[in-house]
Design a protein around this motif. Structure first.
Motif, short mmCIF file in Angstrom:
data_model
loop_
_atom_site.label_atom_id
_atom_site.label_comp_id
_atom_site.label_asym_id
_atom_site.label_seq_id
_atom_site.Cartn_x
_atom_site.Cartn_y
_atom_site.Cartn_z
N ILE A 128 0.85 -1.19 0.00
CA ILE A 128 0.00 0.00 0.00
C ILE A 128 0.88 1.24 0.00
O ILE A 128 1.79 1.37 0.82
CB ILE A 128 -0.93 0.00 1.23
N LEU A 134 -5.85 4.14 2.30
CA LEU A 134 -5.77 2.94 3.12
C LEU A 134 -4.66 3.03 4.16
O LEU A 134 -4.76 2.44 5.23
CB LEU A 134 -5.55 1.71 2.22
N GLU A 137 -5.98 4.47 7.34
CA GLU A 137 -6.99 3.74 8.10
C GLU A 137 -6.43 3.24 9.42
O GLU A 137 -7.15 3.06 10.39
CB GLU A 137 -7.50 2.54 7.28
N GLN A 167 -1.98 -5.34 0.64
CA GLN A 167 -3.27 -5.94 0.32
C GLN A 167 -3.03 -7.33 -0.25
O GLN A 167 -2.08 -7.55 -1.00
CB GLN A 167 -4.05 -5.08 -0.68
N VAL A 186 -6.65 -5.63 3.55
CA VAL A 186 -5.51 -4.91 4.12
C VAL A 186 -4.95 -5.73 5.28
O VAL A 186 -5.69 -6.17 6.17
CB VAL A 186 -5.93 -3.52 4.60
N VAL A 212 -9.83 -1.59 9.87
CA VAL A 212 -8.98 -2.59 9.22
C VAL A 212 -9.16 -3.99 9.81
O VAL A 212 -8.42 -4.90 9.44
CB VAL A 212 -7.48 -2.19 9.30
N GLN A 217 -13.65 -5.33 7.27
CA GLN A 217 -13.31 -5.49 5.85
C GLN A 217 -14.26 -6.47 5.17
O GLN A 217 -14.50 -6.35 3.96
CB GLN A 217 -11.86 -5.94 5.71
#
Length: 423
Positions: A128, A134, A137, A167, A186, A212, A217
């Motif tokens: 990422i 993301l 997060e 990811q 993630v 997360v 998710q």
């Protein structure tokens, strides 16, 4: 191993559980299928003494599930990451959010028996970028010189993981043998991991309420943002598994259900509920020692902490009543047991029954849920104290209850159940 953003210092304990199962080929369950799933938790215990820490979790049957194993008071969930799938066993933890596993290269890692995940061998792995939303997060996401999103994630037990946010495709196997594939999940690829982990634990599967976590998710992909667990008691035969269910079918309903509201706080990770007091036998003990209204959200439901932790002023009163109502002499000459309230006996004590008075209803706890055997011929009270004003409702007390976490309705539901039965 729960994550606490505040200066919370929970008590540690230990138990070992491993999950082994034969994976049969079945068509995968697709996300957004409106079908739930469940997974087994199998435990092989090697009990350690009471001041250490545990975590745990379980599931149901025809709804989405994933394998979970417990280790020294912690339950390990089996899942696979990457393409081709690489199997890992991570601690299933409702007290934290991040999903992570040890990855190569591992510069400062604890020893593990199984091979570590190598991201270079997975065609679905992607780092990422620190410019991605993301990366933010997770509160601890920071930018590396290579523009990768690095993270540091700490736990109340002083364990820490550091690595790269990425990811991946995550695959779970349900109790029906079907695979459940989740793309773009993630997770943390941990390259520097320290703390009280043992060599069977390959990371942690965060099941908290933050963005997360595995639950968040998954979202409503399987018919609702909810899950339920049914944990077998501490001294159950290791061949008997616990279960955890996700999505549709994991609802807890019917006769005998007690529901209590989740209390919203700035901390989105932890599941806060309100405990009004505890009864020891017929003696009611108010949470703060008076008839004043208690603070909302004064207890955390944490599958990652085995003992129930009470503020000292309440704990002392509970222990005093337990002493009064157990017709045996406590152990005072065993340094291994420390200050824990323990008794020498070949079988569990006959009483008293403790009742947790939650906002919304009462949850009764039999000696099977309140006394555990740290070694042969000894049973210890499975509660401890904390200097914090908030307590933790641990996984010893959660056993033999089907407990549902409904993140959409914001309620937690308890239903008494023999979790050793697979029905």
């Amino acid at each position: 191993m729960a994550y606490y953003p505040t200066s919370f210092h929970p008590f540690l304990a230990a138990t070992i559980i491993y999950i082994f199962f034969l994976v049969l080929y079945c068509p995968p369950i697709e996300a957004n299928s409106d079908v739930g799933f469940s997974v087994n938790l199998i435990r092989k215990t090697s009990p350690r003494l009471f001041p250490q820490r545990l975590r745990g979790l379980s599931a149901m049957s025809e709804t989405p599930q994933s394998p979970i194993i417990a280790d020294l008071g912690e339950y390990l969930m089996e899942l696979s990451i990457g393409t081709p799938p690489f199997k890992i066993y991570g601690i299933a933890d409702t007290g934290s959010d991040l999903i992570w596993t040890q990855c190569v290269p591992c510069n400062n890692c604890y020893k593990q028996l199984n091979p570590m995940f190598n991201p270079q061998k997975s065609s679905s792995y992607s780092n990422i970028s620190c410019d991605s939303n993301l990366c933010h997060e997770l509160d601890t996401g920071v930018c590396s010189p290579q523009k990768q999103c690095n993270y540091t994630y700490g736990y109340a037990s002083d364990s820490t993981t550091q690595g790269v946010l990425a990811q991946e495709t995550v695959t779970l196997t349900s109790t029906t043998g079907k695979s459940v594939a989740l793309k773009g999940i993630v997770f943390g690829c941990g390259h520097n991991n320290t703390g009280g982990f043992n060599d069977h634990e390959m990371g942690i599967i965060g099941l908290g309420g933050g963005p997360v976590s595995l639950i968040s998710q998954m979202g409503s992909s399987f018919g609702g943002k909810r899950f339920s667990q049914c944990l077998v008691p501490f001294h159950t035969d290791v061949s008997v598994s616990s279960k955890i269910s996700f999505g549709k079918g994991s609802e807890v309903s019917g006769e005998g259900v007690v529901s209590t509201p989740m209390v919203a706080t700035q901390d989105k990770t932890l599941y806060f509920v309100t405990l009004l007091g505890i009864s020891v036998g017929n003696t009611y003990l108010h949470y703060n020692g008076s008839s004043e209204i208690v603070e909302k959200g004064n207890m955390i439901l944490d599958s990652g902490t085995p003992p129930t932790m009470l503020p000292t002023q309440l704990y002392d009163r509970v222990v005093a009543q337990v002493r009064n109502q157990v017709a045996m002499t406590p152990i005072v000459d065993d340094p291994e047991l420390g200050s824990q309230l323990c008794y020498r006996t070949k079988k569990n004590l006959g009483g008293p029954v403790l009742t947790a008075h939650f906002e919304g209803g009462d949850v009764a706890l039999e000696p099977l849920q309140t006394f555990i055997p740290p070694k042969d011929g000894v049973f210890c009270f499975a509660f401890t104290n904390t200097s914090d004003d908030r307590g933790i409702y641990g996984n010893f007390a959660q056993s033999n209850y089907l407990i549902g976490f409904d993140l959409e309705a914001q309620v937690v539901s308890f239903k008494p159940k023999d979790c050793t039965k697979n029905t």
